[in-house]
Structures are given as C-alpha cells and as structure tokens.
Motif scaffolding. Structure first.
Motif, short mmCIF file in Angstrom:
data_model
loop_
_atom_site.label_atom_id
_atom_site.label_comp_id
_atom_site.label_asym_id
_atom_site.label_seq_id
_atom_site.Cartn_x
_atom_site.Cartn_y
_atom_site.Cartn_z
N GLU A 25 61.87 11.06 76.02
CA GLU A 25 62.58 10.05 76.65
C GLU A 25 64.13 10.29 76.53
O GLU A 25 64.94 9.99 77.37
CB GLU A 25 62.21 8.80 76.64
CG GLU A 25 62.64 7.66 77.23
CD GLU A 25 62.11 6.33 77.01
OE1 GLU A 25 61.78 5.55 77.79
OE2 GLU A 25 61.68 6.09 75.86
N GLU A 54 52.44 7.82 82.06
CA GLU A 54 53.29 7.64 80.93
C GLU A 54 54.27 8.86 80.70
O GLU A 54 55.46 8.45 80.29
CB GLU A 54 52.36 7.21 79.79
CG GLU A 54 51.51 6.04 79.88
CD GLU A 54 50.72 5.95 78.67
OE1 GLU A 54 50.72 4.86 78.19
OE2 GLU A 54 49.59 6.71 78.56
N MET A 79 57.08 8.68 83.43
CA MET A 79 58.15 7.43 83.10
C MET A 79 59.14 8.02 81.99
O MET A 79 60.08 7.29 81.70
CB MET A 79 56.92 6.34 82.76
CG MET A 79 56.46 5.54 83.97
SD MET A 79 55.94 3.87 83.69
CE MET A 79 54.73 4.12 82.50
N ARG A 91 62.29 10.67 89.13
CA ARG A 91 60.88 11.17 89.47
C ARG A 91 60.88 11.51 91.01
O ARG A 91 61.17 10.60 91.88
CB ARG A 91 59.80 10.25 89.36
CG ARG A 91 59.56 10.00 87.72
CD ARG A 91 58.91 8.86 87.51
NE ARG A 91 59.92 7.52 87.44
CZ ARG A 91 60.92 7.21 86.64
NH1 ARG A 91 60.85 8.15 85.48
NH2 ARG A 91 61.62 6.42 86.71
N ARG A 126 56.92 0.55 79.12
CA ARG A 126 57.75 1.18 80.14
C ARG A 126 57.64 0.76 81.58
O ARG A 126 58.52 0.44 82.18
CB ARG A 126 57.85 2.81 80.04
CG ARG A 126 58.21 3.41 78.88
CD ARG A 126 58.53 4.64 78.66
NE ARG A 126 58.90 5.38 77.48
CZ ARG A 126 58.28 5.70 76.10
NH1 ARG A 126 56.88 5.48 76.38
NH2 ARG A 126 58.76 5.97 75.27
N LEU A 127 56.22 0.42 81.96
CA LEU A 127 56.14 0.23 83.32
C LEU A 127 56.64 -1.30 83.78
O LEU A 127 57.36 -1.27 84.96
CB LEU A 127 54.58 -0.04 83.51
CG LEU A 127 53.87 -0.12 85.05
CD1 LEU A 127 54.37 1.03 85.89
CD2 LEU A 127 52.74 -0.26 85.10
N TYR A 143 60.34 -0.72 84.89
CA TYR A 143 60.64 -0.20 86.15
C TYR A 143 60.36 -0.80 87.35
O TYR A 143 60.88 -0.88 88.20
CB TYR A 143 59.57 1.30 86.32
CG TYR A 143 60.41 2.35 85.37
CD1 TYR A 143 61.66 2.96 85.87
CD2 TYR A 143 59.61 2.86 84.57
CE1 TYR A 143 62.08 3.91 85.22
CE2 TYR A 143 59.97 4.04 83.75
CZ TYR A 143 61.29 4.43 83.91
OH TYR A 143 61.96 5.54 83.35
N LEU A 194 59.20 2.93 91.08
CA LEU A 194 58.57 3.84 90.08
C LEU A 194 58.96 5.19 90.33
O LEU A 194 58.91 5.89 89.58
CB LEU A 194 57.09 3.48 90.10
CG LEU A 194 56.19 4.32 89.22
CD1 LEU A 194 56.66 3.71 87.79
CD2 LEU A 194 54.82 4.03 89.34
#
Length: 268
Positions: free
Chosen positions: A114, A134, A137, A142, A170-171, A174, A200
């Motif tokens: 990351e 995962e 992310m 993306r 992380r989700l 976003y 996302l």
C-alpha cells in the motif's frame, strides 16, 4: 520494502505470476504484474511472496515509474484467499498454538504494498472478492471492467470468519461506514457501476480494454513529476490514519522541503 516474505528460499510462487515492462515514449517504464493461478487466482502465502518480491523489485528500479497489478485469467481478478492453505491442517495447528505470526506478516506485507513509493494501478477484469478485493484496495487507482463485481463474503456460514487482510479497515475509508457494513454484514455483491458510484473504483472500462486502459492511465502518471506523486501519496496515506491537524502539519513539512529543494536546484 522490508524482507518479510513468509516462505523464504521457496520461489514456487513465481509459477503463479508473470511480469512485463512497457516502455513509454518518455523513456520511463510501466511494470505490470499479472496473477495467473488457475482456476481463480486464489491468494496464498506463496503467491503473495512472489507478488511482494516483484513489487519490491519494481519499487527499486529507477526505470519503472508506475506499476499495474492485473490478471492473466479470463473474467477473474482474484476470488479471495487460498482456502486449502487457510483452512488446512498446517494453519490450524499454528492457530491452536496461538502462533499468529503469518497473519501479522501478511498484514505487514499488505501495508508495505500500500505504501509503495510509486503509483500502483489495479486492472480489474472480473471477479474480485475477499482477499482479491483487499489486494485491489491497496492500489492507488482501480480500473474495472463493466463485468466486474466485488464482495467480502466472510460472514457467510461456509466461511464464518472476518476479512483478514484489512478489509474491515480500508473498505469504510473508500465507501463509508454504512455501505461498508452493508457489504460486510450481508456479504453483498456489488457490480462495477455501483462500485464506481460508491467510490470503490475510479473508472470503468470495456472488458477487453481494461489492461490497455490501465496502461494509458499509467502513461499519464509517467508524465507527472515522480517526486510530487510520491510525496502526495505519502500525504494521502497519512491522512487515512491521522486527524486533519496532524495531516496538515505533515503536508506542510513535505511541501516546505520540496520548495527548499526546488530553489536550491534552481540556483545551481
């Protein structure tokens, strides 16, 4: 990157990735890493080691200005963790002994990916669930095909666990907490259009053009100042983990140092 690979001395994970470098018109290169583990690119420790090692090589290669993570398998980016490894007797034995080192090591590898110093693009060509989401992310941008779909199904009875590679952390950053809970609690699957609407993914591409779309985007990044991108990425990632006052202080420090270097180089 740190030397934190989980299976040192065993390079069999390289059987499950391919890589290539594409030269842009300005002389810089784009490093592309393809997952190619039939049937659905399930992510185990050997594949993760190889991906991490190749990312490390590209990060240290001055010729490479941007990195793309993609898939060689038709219609699938990754369907999640390698269940044979995750639920196998070896891991169950480690868990019984409360030996969680491999879980922490995998998390640490994800954090290192990351925070790669170079911009990273996920070229998503289809199924992206569990650990595959995962992984996506971790990327800075993306690009998803219109046929892609996304989910974190760990709460379903056949799994009965939670995401183990940062999905719960992380989700929400976003898509927000309410939508993240909807996806996580219900195992809700969302398609590319919804993923774009929710933030996302950044862009949607025709299915056959995903990798080309990602390459064009990477070429645009190569036209930007590499140091500026690196420092911006550091600031943005810092913002995700700290309050705004600390973030502003961090940003001002980096800005001031870049200004100092700019004027010192101008005087030469």
């Amino acid at each position: 990157m740190k030397d934190i690979r989980m299976n040192r001395g065993d390079n069999s994970g390289y059987d499950h990735i391919e890589s290539e470098e594409i030269r842009a018109h300005n002389g810089k290169a784009i490093g592309i890493i393809y997952l190619k583990k039939p049937p659905r690119n399930s992510i185990g420790s050997w594949l993760l080691d190889a991906l991490y090692d190749k990312m490390d090589q590209y990060e240290g290669d001055e010729r490479v200005g941007a990195i793309i993570i993609a898939s060689k398998l038709r219609g699938v980016f990754s369907d999640g963790a390698d269940r044979d490894e995750l639920f196998g007797t070896w891991i169950s034995g480690l868990v019984a002994d409360k030996n969680y080192e491999r879980f922490h090591r995998a998390h640490e590898m994800f954090v290192e990916i990351e925070n790669c110093k170079k911009p990273v693009i996920a070229a998503i060509n289809g199924v992206t669930i569990g650990a595959g989401l995962e992984l996506a992310m971790l990327c800075d941008l993306r690009i998803a095909s219109e046929l892609s779909f996304f989910s974190l199904p760990e709460a379903k009875p056949e799994l009965s666990i939670i995401p183990g590679l940062g999905g719960t952390q992380r989700l929400p950053r976003y898509i927000g907490m309410a939508r993240a809970k909807e996806m996580l609690f219900l195992g809700k699957m969302i398609r590319a259009e919804t993923a774009l609407e929710w933030g996302l993914v950044n862009q949607i591409s025709p299915h056959k053009e995903v990798i080309n779309h990602a390459i064009v985007l990477a070429e645009t990044l190569l036209e930007r100042d590499a140091r500026a991108l690196k420092e911006m990425k550091k600031c943005i990632n810092f913002a995700g983990e700290n309050d705004i006052l600390k973030g502003i202080e961090y940003e001002v420090g980096l800005f001031a140092e870049m200004m100092r270097l700019k004027f010192s180089n101008k005087g030469k």
